[in-house]
Design a protein around this motif. Structure first.
Motif, mmCIF file in Angstrom:
data_model
loop_
_atom_site.group_PDB
_atom_site.id
_atom_site.type_symbol
_atom_site.label_atom_id
_atom_site.label_comp_id
_atom_site.label_asym_id
_atom_site.label_seq_id
_atom_site.Cartn_x
_atom_site.Cartn_y
_atom_site.Cartn_z
ATOM 1 N N SER A 43 123.234 -59.561 -55.654
ATOM 2 C CA SER A 43 121.997 -60.348 -55.632
ATOM 3 C C SER A 43 120.869 -59.690 -54.856
ATOM 4 C CB SER A 43 122.277 -61.723 -55.009
ATOM 5 O OG SER A 43 122.505 -61.595 -53.609
ATOM 6 N N GLY A 44 121.215 -58.731 -53.985
ATOM 7 C CA GLY A 44 120.217 -58.125 -53.115
ATOM 8 C C GLY A 44 119.921 -58.929 -51.876
ATOM 9 N N LYS A 45 120.550 -60.087 -51.735
ATOM 10 C CA LYS A 45 120.277 -60.977 -50.605
ATOM 11 C C LYS A 45 121.216 -60.692 -49.434
ATOM 12 C CE LYS A 45 118.843 -64.786 -53.645
ATOM 13 N NZ LYS A 45 119.170 -66.183 -54.068
ATOM 14 N N VAL A 46 120.748 -61.024 -48.230
ATOM 15 C CA VAL A 46 121.624 -61.022 -47.068
ATOM 16 C C VAL A 46 122.774 -61.994 -47.347
ATOM 17 C CG1 VAL A 46 121.811 -61.604 -44.621
ATOM 18 C CG2 VAL A 46 119.752 -60.462 -45.487
ATOM 19 N N LYS A 92 127.925 -63.560 -58.747
ATOM 20 C CA LYS A 92 126.710 -63.932 -58.039
ATOM 21 C C LYS A 92 126.605 -63.334 -56.645
ATOM 22 C CE LYS A 92 125.380 -66.766 -61.330
ATOM 23 N NZ LYS A 92 124.170 -66.534 -62.128
ATOM 24 N N GLY A 93 127.711 -62.855 -56.083
ATOM 25 C CA GLY A 93 127.710 -62.331 -54.723
ATOM 26 C C GLY A 93 129.037 -62.606 -54.061
ATOM 27 N N LEU A 94 129.050 -62.660 -52.733
ATOM 28 C CA LEU A 94 130.283 -62.956 -51.998
ATOM 29 C C LEU A 94 130.588 -64.450 -52.014
ATOM 30 C CD1 LEU A 94 129.939 -60.615 -48.893
ATOM 31 C CD2 LEU A 94 131.663 -60.453 -50.695
ATOM 32 N N GLN A 108 124.848 -53.442 -57.790
ATOM 33 C CA GLN A 108 123.973 -52.284 -57.898
ATOM 34 C C GLN A 108 123.911 -51.576 -56.552
ATOM 35 O OE1 GLN A 108 120.222 -53.917 -59.237
ATOM 36 N NE2 GLN A 108 120.777 -53.652 -61.388
ATOM 37 N N ALA A 109 123.740 -50.263 -56.582
ATOM 38 C CA ALA A 109 123.544 -49.511 -55.344
ATOM 39 C C ALA A 109 122.174 -49.844 -54.778
ATOM 40 C CB ALA A 109 123.653 -48.015 -55.625
#
Length: 316
Positions: A192-195, A6-8, A178-179
């Motif tokens: 996720s593309g989120k900050v 999901k992200g970090l 994803q890049a």
């Protein structure tokens, strides 16, 4: 199918003095001490967790502070900079605050259309504050920092590598990234593309390899939902011949560890347990919490740990 990663989740670093560590991260930066526990693999050493109000994944920077630990060297094969997200137009406030406490910092710079400043903690750990208007998470403050200027959580982390291709391939093939951008020798990825979920891979072939010690990052953890998803990640990696651990119980999450091709130690950690597992949200970080298997040794452990506390009026 929902992505497994999901992200970090968190970043864990090595430090020297636990009291100075608390002063810097909770006093000066204003992060919440969400958990005061021990290194489960070395119970005579603190494990301090800092984050937002309840320690959500994507906000958590943790430390193993070994008093007297030698200074490490940041370099290739390491996570070299941990960046936190701050509100837009707050770089001026933070520049003045760092100056007030005698912390050397860069002048404001720009990267991917966002302003940031770089500085290091007392052990030499690389930190950035990145100002942006894309982060809707609330900031946390103990009151010494105005809430409209407060840190919101991670912005990104930077990995120093010989080249980006193998690490990028690992992130995109196995960890659902994803890049999303590139600039010069910096290649940006996200799940996720989120900050807060951004991984920058920086190609620095001429840089010396990093050496562990205080002021260096031990590992970076990625978030997955629960025991079912972490087991799937573990099986996926093991099935490709990766040297990955079994699922380990870290009380506040379950996790696995493995190294990416460039040498950085990666962890995947579950997000469904959390830091209110053993204390209510309004008391997070106040008492020393031990895993059940160490409770019988509490007296010995407490007597061997330095007492740490924060005088908030010194950090207003």
């Amino acid at each position: 199918m929902e992505p497994l990663i999901k992200g970090l989740h968190h970043v864990t670093a090595m430090a020297d003095d636990p009291q100075k560590n608390l002063h810097f991260y909770a006093g000066i930066l204003g992060l919440r001490l969400v958990k005061k526990t021990i290194n489960f693999d070395a119970p005579d050493v603190y494990h301090l967790y800092y984050g937002d109000e309840d320690g959500k994944p994507g906000t958590i920077l943790t430390f193993f502070p070994y008093k007297g630990l030698h200074r490490g060297r940041q370099g290739k094969g390491q996570l070299t900079t941990t960046a936190f997200s701050i509100p837009a137009n707050s770089l001026g406030y933070w520049t003045e605050r760092l100056k007030k406490f005698g912390i050397t910092h860069s002048t404001p710079q720009e990267r991917f259309d966002e302003g940031f400043i770089y500085f290091e903690d007392q052990d030499g750990l690389g930190i950035e504050l990145v100002a942006n208007d894309r982060d809707n998470r609330p900031g946390f403050t103990y009151g010494q920092i105005p809430v409209e200027q407060a840190v919101k959580g991670f912005h990104s982390v930077t990995l120093s590598e010989d080249g980006y291709e193998k690490t990028a391939g690992f992130l995109t093939t196995y960890l659902n990234h994803q890049a999303i951008a590139e600039n010069g020798n910096r290649f940006r990825y996200s799940a996720s593309g989120k900050v807060g979920d951004i991984i920058d891979v920086v190609c620095e072939p001429e840089r010396l390899r990093g050496l562990g010690g205080s002021g260096t990052v031990h590992h970076v953890a990625f978030a997955t939902e629960n025991d079912a998803t972490i087991q799937q990640v573990q099986e996926n990696l093991a099935g490709k011949g990766m040297n990955v651990t079994t699922v380990l119980d870290r009380q506040y999450f379950h996790s696995i560890y493995f190294r990416e091709p460039g040498g950085v130690l990666f962890e995947v950690a579950t997000s469904d347990i959390g830091f209110t597992y053993d204390e209510p949200i309004d008391q997070l970080g106040q008492d020393l919490k031990l895993p059940p298997w160490e409770e019988k040794n509490r007296s010995r452990i407490e007597s061997g740990l330095e007492t740490i506390e924060l005088n908030w009026k010194n950090f207003v």
